[in-house]
Design a protein around this motif. Structure first.
Motif, PDB file in Angstrom:
ATOM      1  N   ASP A  17       0.653  21.077 101.235  1.00  0.00           N
ATOM      2  CA  ASP A  17       1.379  22.343 101.174  1.00  0.00           C
ATOM      3  C   ASP A  17       2.007  22.746 102.506  1.00  0.00           C
ATOM      4  O   ASP A  17       2.821  23.656 102.534  1.00  0.00           O
ATOM      5  CB  ASP A  17       0.443  23.480 100.719  1.00  0.00           C
ATOM      6  N   ASP A  18       1.617  22.129 103.598  1.00  0.00           N
ATOM      7  CA  ASP A  18       2.076  22.583 104.917  1.00  0.00           C
ATOM      8  C   ASP A  18       3.090  21.626 105.536  1.00  0.00           C
ATOM      9  O   ASP A  18       3.143  21.466 106.752  1.00  0.00           O
ATOM     10  CB  ASP A  18       0.897  22.768 105.873  1.00  0.00           C
ATOM     11  N   LEU A  19       3.885  20.966 104.701  1.00  0.00           N
ATOM     12  CA  LEU A  19       4.924  20.073 105.182  1.00  0.00           C
ATOM     13  C   LEU A  19       6.299  20.675 104.899  1.00  0.00           C
ATOM     14  O   LEU A  19       6.502  21.327 103.873  1.00  0.00           O
ATOM     15  CB  LEU A  19       4.822  18.692 104.519  1.00  0.00           C
ATOM     16  N   TYR A  20       7.213  20.430 105.828  1.00  0.00           N
ATOM     17  CA  TYR A  20       8.553  21.002 105.720  1.00  0.00           C
ATOM     18  C   TYR A  20       9.582  19.951 106.132  1.00  0.00           C
ATOM     19  O   TYR A  20       9.242  18.899 106.679  1.00  0.00           O
ATOM     20  CB  TYR A  20       8.685  22.240 106.622  1.00  0.00           C
ATOM     21  N   ILE A  21      10.845  20.269 105.857  1.00  0.00           N
ATOM     22  CA  ILE A  21      11.969  19.420 106.272  1.00  0.00           C
ATOM     23  C   ILE A  21      12.928  20.273 107.082  1.00  0.00           C
ATOM     24  O   ILE A  21      13.305  21.363 106.661  1.00  0.00           O
ATOM     25  CB  ILE A  21      12.697  18.812 105.062  1.00  0.00           C
ATOM     26  N   GLU A  22      13.293  19.769 108.247  1.00  0.00           N
ATOM     27  CA  GLU A  22      14.275  20.456 109.091  1.00  0.00           C
ATOM     28  C   GLU A  22      15.456  19.526 109.325  1.00  0.00           C
ATOM     29  O   GLU A  22      15.271  18.333 109.602  1.00  0.00           O
ATOM     30  CB  GLU A  22      13.655  20.866 110.428  1.00  0.00           C
ATOM     31  N   THR A  23      16.637  20.084 109.201  1.00  0.00           N
ATOM     32  CA  THR A  23      17.870  19.311 109.361  1.00  0.00           C
ATOM     33  C   THR A  23      18.755  19.971 110.410  1.00  0.00           C
ATOM     34  O   THR A  23      18.927  21.191 110.401  1.00  0.00           O
ATOM     35  CB  THR A  23      18.628  19.222 108.028  1.00  0.00           C
ATOM     36  N   PHE A  24      19.314  19.164 111.300  1.00  0.00           N
ATOM     37  CA  PHE A  24      20.290  19.671 112.262  1.00  0.00           C
ATOM     38  C   PHE A  24      21.235  18.531 112.627  1.00  0.00           C
ATOM     39  O   PHE A  24      20.975  17.358 112.323  1.00  0.00           O
ATOM     40  CB  PHE A  24      19.613  20.252 113.516  1.00  0.00           C
ATOM     41  N   GLU A  25      22.333  18.874 113.256  1.00  0.00           N
ATOM     42  CA  GLU A  25      23.337  17.898 113.654  1.00  0.00           C
ATOM     43  C   GLU A  25      23.377  17.779 115.176  1.00  0.00           C
ATOM     44  O   GLU A  25      22.919  18.678 115.890  1.00  0.00           O
ATOM     45  CB  GLU A  25      24.718  18.286 113.121  1.00  0.00           C
ATOM     46  N   THR A  26      23.940  16.692 115.634  1.00  0.00           N
ATOM     47  CA  THR A  26      24.029  16.487 117.082  1.00  0.00           C
ATOM     48  C   THR A  26      24.913  17.549 117.731  1.00  0.00           C
ATOM     49  O   THR A  26      24.649  17.976 118.853  1.00  0.00           O
ATOM     50  CB  THR A  26      24.594  15.094 117.377  1.00  0.00           C
ATOM     51  N   ILE A  65      14.034  15.755 109.735  1.00  0.00           N
ATOM     52  CA  ILE A  65      12.660  15.567 110.205  1.00  0.00           C
ATOM     53  C   ILE A  65      11.711  16.129 109.151  1.00  0.00           C
ATOM     54  O   ILE A  65      11.844  17.289 108.734  1.00  0.00           O
ATOM     55  CB  ILE A  65      12.417  16.259 111.557  1.00  0.00           C
ATOM     56  N   LEU A  66      10.755  15.330 108.716  1.00  0.00           N
ATOM     57  CA  LEU A  66       9.743  15.719 107.731  1.00  0.00           C
ATOM     58  C   LEU A  66       8.385  15.715 108.403  1.00  0.00           C
ATOM     59  O   LEU A  66       7.983  14.716 109.015  1.00  0.00           O
ATOM     60  CB  LEU A  66       9.750  14.748 106.555  1.00  0.00           C
ATOM     61  N   GLY A  67       7.667  16.834 108.309  1.00  0.00           N
ATOM     62  CA  GLY A  67       6.338  16.903 108.905  1.00  0.00           C
ATOM     63  C   GLY A  67       5.814  18.319 108.922  1.00  0.00           C
ATOM     64  O   GLY A  67       6.378  19.217 108.282  1.00  0.00           O
ATOM     65  N   SER A  68       4.734  18.529 109.661  1.00  0.00           N
ATOM     66  CA  SER A  68       4.171  19.865 109.811  1.00  0.00           C
ATOM     67  C   SER A  68       5.016  20.668 110.791  1.00  0.00           C
ATOM     68  O   SER A  68       5.901  20.134 111.464  1.00  0.00           O
ATOM     69  CB  SER A  68       2.728  19.784 110.305  1.00  0.00           C
ATOM     70  N   PHE A  69       4.718  21.962 110.885  1.00  0.00           N
ATOM     71  CA  PHE A  69       5.517  22.826 111.758  1.00  0.00           C
ATOM     72  C   PHE A  69       5.413  22.381 113.206  1.00  0.00           C
ATOM     73  O   PHE A  69       6.428  22.252 113.910  1.00  0.00           O
ATOM     74  CB  PHE A  69       5.041  24.276 111.608  1.00  0.00           C
ATOM     75  N   ALA A  70       4.182  22.113 113.671  1.00  0.00           N
ATOM     76  CA  ALA A  70       4.004  21.691 115.062  1.00  0.00           C
ATOM     77  C   ALA A  70       4.603  20.314 115.301  1.00  0.00           C
ATOM     78  O   ALA A  70       5.217  20.058 116.348  1.00  0.00           O
ATOM     79  CB  ALA A  70       2.521  21.698 115.429  1.00  0.00           C
ATOM     80  N   GLY A  71       4.438  19.399 114.343  1.00  0.00           N
ATOM     81  CA  GLY A  71       4.994  18.064 114.496  1.00  0.00           C
ATOM     82  C   GLY A  71       6.514  18.075 114.549  1.00  0.00           C
ATOM     83  O   GLY A  71       7.126  17.348 115.343  1.00  0.00           O
ATOM     84  N   ILE A  72       7.132  18.889 113.698  1.00  0.00           N
ATOM     85  CA  ILE A  72       8.591  18.992 113.696  1.00  0.00           C
ATOM     86  C   ILE A  72       9.087  19.538 115.034  1.00  0.00           C
ATOM     87  O   ILE A  72      10.097  19.069 115.575  1.00  0.00           O
ATOM     88  CB  ILE A  72       9.063  19.887 112.530  1.00  0.00           C
ATOM     89  N   ARG A  73       8.376  20.500 115.584  1.00  0.00           N
ATOM     90  CA  ARG A  73       8.802  21.084 116.861  1.00  0.00           C
ATOM     91  C   ARG A  73       8.768  20.042 117.975  1.00  0.00           C
ATOM     92  O   ARG A  73       9.719  19.932 118.769  1.00  0.00           O
ATOM     93  CB  ARG A  73       7.904  22.267 117.215  1.00  0.00           C
ATOM     94  N   MET A  74       7.694  19.242 118.042  1.00  0.00           N
ATOM     95  CA  MET A  74       7.599  18.226 119.084  1.00  0.00           C
ATOM     96  C   MET A  74       8.644  17.125 118.889  1.00  0.00           C
ATOM     97  O   MET A  74       9.257  16.660 119.850  1.00  0.00           O
ATOM     98  CB  MET A  74       6.186  17.629 119.102  1.00  0.00           C
ATOM     99  N   ALA A  75       8.841  16.707 117.634  1.00  0.00           N
ATOM    100  CA  ALA A  75       9.843  15.671 117.369  1.00  0.00           C
ATOM    101  C   ALA A  75      11.246  16.181 117.678  1.00  0.00           C
ATOM    102  O   ALA A  75      12.079  15.451 118.239  1.00  0.00           O
ATOM    103  CB  ALA A  75       9.746  15.217 115.920  1.00  0.00           C
TER     104      ALA A  75
END
Length: 236
Positions: free
Chosen positions: A140-149, A195-205
Motif C-alpha cells: 500500500d505504500d508504493l507510488y510512481i513519480e514521473t518527471f522530465e529532464t 520512478i516506482l518505490g516508497s516515498f523515501a526511496g523515490i526521494r533518494m532516487a
C-alpha cells in the motif's frame, strides 16, 4: 429571590471530620473497572465492498500508449491474471479505443481494488515489468513519480542525450546502482523518467537522477549511494 450569605451555610455533622485520608479507594476494583471498560470497547471487522448498501459499479479506463500495445498483447495473460484472481475485477482489452477497461462486480471484496488495478495497469503502460508493477497490488505504500529532464534543466538535444546517457550508464550500471541502493525501479523513456518505490526511496532516487542531469559525474553519485546504503544497513 433570597440571597444566602456564606456564613449562613452549614455543613452536616457527619461530613465535618471527613478528610482525604479517610476515603478508602480499592485499587483492585478500579483496575477491574478499567479493564471492563477496555473489554467493552467494540471491535469492527474490515468493511467489505459488498456490505456497502447502494454501492454502484465502478469503471476505470486506462489508455495504452502505441509503443506498449505489442508488449501488452504479449504479456496479456500475466497482466490479466492478478486483476481477476487477486482483485476480483472484470477486465477487457478494448482494441478500438486502445485502452484497458476495468470494472467491479459482486465478487469484488476490496473497496480499493479498482484503484490498485488501475495503478498496476498504468505502471505496466509506463514501461515497468509485470513483477515490479505487481508490487502496487501487494503493498500500500508504493507510488510512481514521473518527471522530465527539462523540469530539472533546459538542455539542448545533444546535452539532453548526454544527460540520459549519464542516468543509464554503461550497460545500465548507473541505473541499476541507483535502483539497488534506493530500493526503487526506474524507467527512462526518452526524456521522461518514471520512478516506482516508497516515498523515501523515490526521494533518494530522484536526487541522484537530478544530480546526473545537472552534470554530476557517476563517480560522485556512486559515493553518495554507498553512504546511503551504509546508513540503511545500519538502520536495519
Amino acid at each position: 429571590m433570597d440571597v444566602i450569605a456564606p456564613e449562613d451555610l452549614t455543613v452536616p455533622a457527619d461530613l465535618e471530620d471527613v478528610g482525604n485520608d479517610d476515603i478508602d479507594v480499592d485499587d483492585d476494583a478500579v483496575a477491574a473497572a478499567v479493564a471492563a471498560m477496555a473489554a467493552a470497547k467494540p471491535e469492527f471487522s474490515a468493511l467489505k465492498r459488498r456490505d456497502l448498501k447502494g454501492q454502484a459499479q465502478e469503471h476505470r479506463l486506462v489508455p495504452v500508449p502505441p509503443h506498449r500495445l505489442t508488449p501488452l498483447k504479449r504479456d496479456w495473460l500475466k497482466v490479466y491474471s492478478p486483476l481477476v484472481e487477486q482483485l476480483r475485477l472484470q477486465v477487457r482489452m478494448n482494441m478500438r479505443r486502445r485502452a484497458v477497461e476495468l470494472r467491479t462486480c459482486k465478487e469484488t471484496a476490496d473497496t480499493g481494488a479498482i484503484q490498485k488495478g488501475e495503478d498496476f495497469v498504468r505502471a505496466f503502460c509506463l514501461g515497468f515489468d509485470v513483477p515490479d508493477a505487481m508490487a502496487l497490488i501487494r503493498l500500500d505504500d508504493l507510488y510512481i513519480e514521473t518527471f522530465e529532464t527539462r523540469d530539472v534543466r533546459t538542455l539542448g538535444n545533444e546535452a539532453e542525450a548526454r544527460a540520459v546517457g549519464r542516468i543509464v550508464g554503461k550497460d545500465g550500471r548507473t541505473k541499476f546502482a541507483i535502483e539497488n541502493a534506493t530500493r526503487t525501479r526506474i524507467v527512462v523513456a526518452d526524456k521522461k523518467i518514471h520512478i516506482l518505490g516508497s516515498f523515501a526511496g523515490i526521494r533518494m532516487a530522484r536526487d541522484s537522477v537530478v544530480a546526473l542531469i545537472l552534470g554530476a559525474s557517476p563517480g560522485k553519485v556512486y559515493t553518495k549511494l554507498r553512504a546511503i546504503a551504509a546508513r540503511a544497513k545500519e538502520r536495519f
